[in-house]
Design a protein around this motif. Structure first.
Motif, PDB file in Angstrom:
ATOM      1  N   LYS A 614       1.196  -1.378   0.102  1.00 25.75           N
ATOM      2  CA  LYS A 614      -0.089   0.001  -0.069  1.00 25.75           C
ATOM      3  C   LYS A 614       0.883   1.483   0.267  1.00 25.75           C
ATOM      4  O   LYS A 614       0.733   1.734  -0.488  1.00 25.75           O
ATOM      5  CB  LYS A 614      -0.800  -0.014   1.415  1.00 25.75           C
ATOM      6  N   CYS A 616       3.423   1.790  -1.185  1.00 24.94           N
ATOM      7  CA  CYS A 616       4.747   1.692  -2.546  1.00 24.94           C
ATOM      8  C   CYS A 616       3.524   1.611  -3.687  1.00 24.94           C
ATOM      9  O   CYS A 616       4.050   1.419  -4.185  1.00 24.94           O
ATOM     10  CB  CYS A 616       5.769   0.462  -2.913  1.00 24.94           C
ATOM     11  N   ASN A 617       2.101   2.303  -3.334  1.00 26.52           N
ATOM     12  CA  ASN A 617       0.967   1.960  -4.849  1.00 26.52           C
ATOM     13  C   ASN A 617       1.740   0.548  -5.222  1.00 26.52           C
ATOM     14  O   ASN A 617       1.295   0.919  -6.625  1.00 26.52           O
ATOM     15  CB  ASN A 617       1.811   3.181  -5.361  1.00 26.52           C
ATOM     16  N   ASP A 649      -2.618  -6.391  -7.547  1.00 23.89           N
ATOM     17  CA  ASP A 649      -3.095  -4.744  -6.368  1.00 23.89           C
ATOM     18  C   ASP A 649      -3.633  -4.591  -5.107  1.00 23.89           C
ATOM     19  O   ASP A 649      -4.732  -4.268  -4.625  1.00 23.89           O
ATOM     20  CB  ASP A 649      -4.416  -4.510  -7.621  1.00 23.89           C
TER      21      ASP A 649
END
Ligand SMILES: Nc1ncnc2c1ncn2[C@@H]1O[C@H](COP(=O)(O)OP(=O)(O)OP(=O)(O)O)[C@@H](O)[C@H]1O
Length: 652
Positions: A614, A616-617, A649
């Motif tokens: 999260k 680190c996207n 994701d």
């Protein structure tokens, strides 16, 4: 080079029709006509017999291209829409007609030619197209008739020959009930990949607790159609409002859609092959098309079977009684080791059987841990390439900079660090199969190279000067929604069409809960043996909890959980199993006293990894990626994520 086709353009705007014709002619296609209305198109179809149609939606006259689409499908002529229409309703209606492509106006020459190229490729490669399917069934029917099996086994073999084209979990064959003297009905209930329960009249009476005269009465209530018809879930509910034999079957076996194929026999008799499925949407208009094509073969087969020497249907009043053992199964099972007999999994097996020997590209779709790799291996093992290499590559587990060299190889000195020549995976797979796992993760640049390999069937090593011919079958897999990836520009549309020739969807475990106990016991036996412990089984309560759990990591998650519990258990029975916490394991549980949920080591690990992702996207590799934040090699992080059922994701 693709075979250049004869094309009909159906377009009401003269200028656009002309432009299209020029584009096509310059690319070497032959244009047999430009029709501006459906009526004119119908005449030209008759006259010129085109092999492909470019179709506008709104035309002169009342009828639209969408109206013409049905006729084209019936005539087995592939078509592409060329339209400026952006009305969603119209587009949805057009999509329902199964076009081979869609080009939006205004278009570039390239758009039309690429769409056509892909469409021609897809059509030519479409598995077992009409005539091949019929020829295949005809050959099978002749073999069955010439064999020395019993009458009912021959009927079953015929049903099985039809199964890849018209799927079923229950098939009944019978004569229309037009008098009350005789009752001819024989059912086959599918219980495994190649396992069927034969249901003769006696079994039917036993299963339903009905007497023969009651069955006769129910059967005479069945609708007696004269043409092949299918019913989806809702239509079937409406059809079965009042008692009938069909209702008995559907209630008993939880069947939710139905296709009936009437067979007209000499002397005015009518027989039926009635197919049923547990899926509410198992049958589509395409199946009716198949029924039409198969009709002569089915009629001929049925006629011969009725006059067969041991046919119970030819010998007057004798009601049919089964002679076979209750369960018929022909061994060996090509899917042994793949556990489960839910209809969704059996459907996958049917698809695999159908595609394995056809050499077409296969795209396996499904969430992480659903068994995509296992299925890819089986496709190769059942193919004509089975003795040749099966090379697997995980596109997600390689840093971008290494993908090309891994796939296509490199020459010595091609780049810094290329100390030796390297043979790429494609070359290794020559004459065999390459399995491109997680193809959705392939960077765009490598996608272009892959596309070229698929089109030209040749590769170039990095830094190499020669082109190397390859003959490789592609099986790709992804847990991503590739159409979404295409829409968002992360996956090439042309590559998507090339690999999406035959998609197979692996169902998530939560949709085939009936397989969970078998899978759990399968892994229990494996890990008990491996670990050297005697563990007899899993308690019914634990199995029930497992069945109610959502399984975001699917079979891999289940396997890991069983392994851990075999390791931890002190008893010879697993009576307590902590399921991961965050997904409301008892959501649907019927259990009165829910078990306390204990957070496991892997829960902590999962939460930790998800937090890093999260932060680190979602980036895993390189600077600012989760791997460096967690101080882990990216490949290790990747495999940990897989093990814990964490998606790229970072959802679970
Ligand atoms: N039906 C099955 N019966 C027994 N074992 C299975 C079955 N399906 C999958 N497995 C096992 O579950 C694990 C995960 O399967 P597999 O690697 O094929 O999944 P996958 O969909 O390819 O996962 P990913 O998308 O993460 O690569 C493997 O250990 C595999 O052997």
């Amino acid at each position: 080079m693709v075979d250049r086709k004869r094309i009909l353009i159906v377009e009401d705007e003269f200028i656009i029709g002309d432009v299209l014709a020029n584009i096509l002619k310059q690319a070497g296609y032959s244009v047999c006509g430009i029709a501006d209305s459906v009526n004119e198109a119908l005449q030209m179809l008759e006259e010129y017999k085109p092999e492909f149609v470019l179709l506008d939606i709104y035309l002169k006259g009342k009828l639209t291209g969408i109206d013409l689409a049905g006729t084209l499908t019936d005539m087995n002529i592939p078509f592409i829409y060329i339209s400026a229409n952006s009305n969603q309703k119209v587009l949805d209606a057009a999509k329902m007609t199964n076009p081979y492509g869609f080009v939006i106006k205004p278009f570039r020459d390239k758009d039309v030619l690429t769409a056509l190229d892909i469409a021609v490729y897809r059509h030519d490669n479409l598995l077992e197209n009409g005539s091949r399917q019929t020829a295949h069934l005809q050959k099978k029917a002749a073999e069955i008739l010439a064999s020395s099996q019993t009458w009912e086994l021959k009927m079953l073999q015929f049903g099985k020959a039809v199964q890849p084209y018209i799927p079923f979990e229950f098939l009944s064959f019978g004569l229309a009930q037009d008098n009350h003297d005789t009752f001819y009905e024989l059912g086959f209930y599918r219980t495994g990949y190649d396992e069927y329960q034969v249901i003769g009249v006696n079994e039917l009476m036993m299963i339903t607790s009905l007497k023969l005269n009651e069955l006769v009465r129910l059967k005479s209530n069945d609708i007696k159609g004269q043409i092949a018809t299918w019913y989806d879930g809702n239509e079937l509910d409406a059809l079965l409002q009042s008692p009938s034999l069909k209702k008995v079957y559907t209630d008993k076996y939880h069947l939710r859609s139905h296709l009936t194929l009437p067979v007209m026999l000499p002397g005015g008799r009518v027989a039926y092959f009635n197919f049923y499925s547990r899926r509410p949407d198992a049958y589509q208009p395409d199946h009716l098309l198949l029924c039409n094509r198969f009709q002569p073969v089915v009629e001929n087969f049925t006629d011969k079977m009725l006059n067969h020497e041991d046919s119970p249907l030819s010998s007057g009043n004798e009601n049919y009684t089964k002679k076979q053992p209750a369960v018929i199964s022909s061994q060996p099972n090509p899917f042994s080791g793949i556990i489960g007999n839910s209809y969704l999994l059996l459907n996958v097996f049917d698809n695999v059987t159908q595609v394995a020997r056809a050499d077409a590209s296969v795209l396996i779709l499904g969430e992480s841990g659903t068994g995509k790799e296992k299925i890819a291996e089986r496709i190769h093992a059942l193919s004509l390439r089975k003795d040749k290499p099966f090379i697997k590559i995980n596109c997600a587990a390689l840093p971008t900079s290494l993908i090309d060299s891994e796939l296509f190889g490199h020459e010595k000195g091609a780049f810094t660090g290329a100390h030796e020549k390297k043979i790429g995976r494609f070359e290794q797979a020559h004459s065999g199969t390459i399995f491109l796992d997680e193809i959705g993760e392939l960077p765009l640049e490598s996608q272009s190279k892959l596309l070229r390999v698929l089109q030209e069937r040749e590769i170039e090593r990095i830094g190499g000067r020669t082109v190397i011919k390859t003959d490789v079958r592609i099986i790709a897999a992804t847990n991503r929604d590739l159409t979404k990836e295409v829409a968002e520009g992360r996956f090439r549309l042309d590559l998507f069409y090339r690999i999406n020739v035959f998609p197979i969807v692996m169902p998530p475990l939560r949709d085939r809960k009936e397989d969970i106990p078998d899978l759990a016991n399968h892994f229990l036996a494996i890990y008990a043996r491996k670990i050297g412990k005697t563990v007899r089984g899993i308690s019914p309560q634990v199995l029930e909890n497992m069945t109610n759990y959502h399984w975001p990591g699917n079979i891999r998650e289940l396997e890991n959980l069983i392994e851990r519990n075999v390791l931890l258990t002190k008893d010879d029975m697993i009576t307590n199993m902590a399921l991961p916490t965050q997904l409301e394991p008892h959501q649907h549980s019927t259990s009165a006293t829910p078990e306390p949920v204990i957070s496991t080591m892997s829960d902590g690990e999962r939460a930790h990894i998800m937090a890093a992702l999260k932060k680190c996207n979602g980036k895993i590799w390189g600077e600012g990626g989760a791997a460096s934040l967690l101080n882990l090699p990216p490949t290790t992080l990747n495999s940990k994520m897989k093990k814990l059922g964490i998606r790229k994701d970072f959802g679970a």
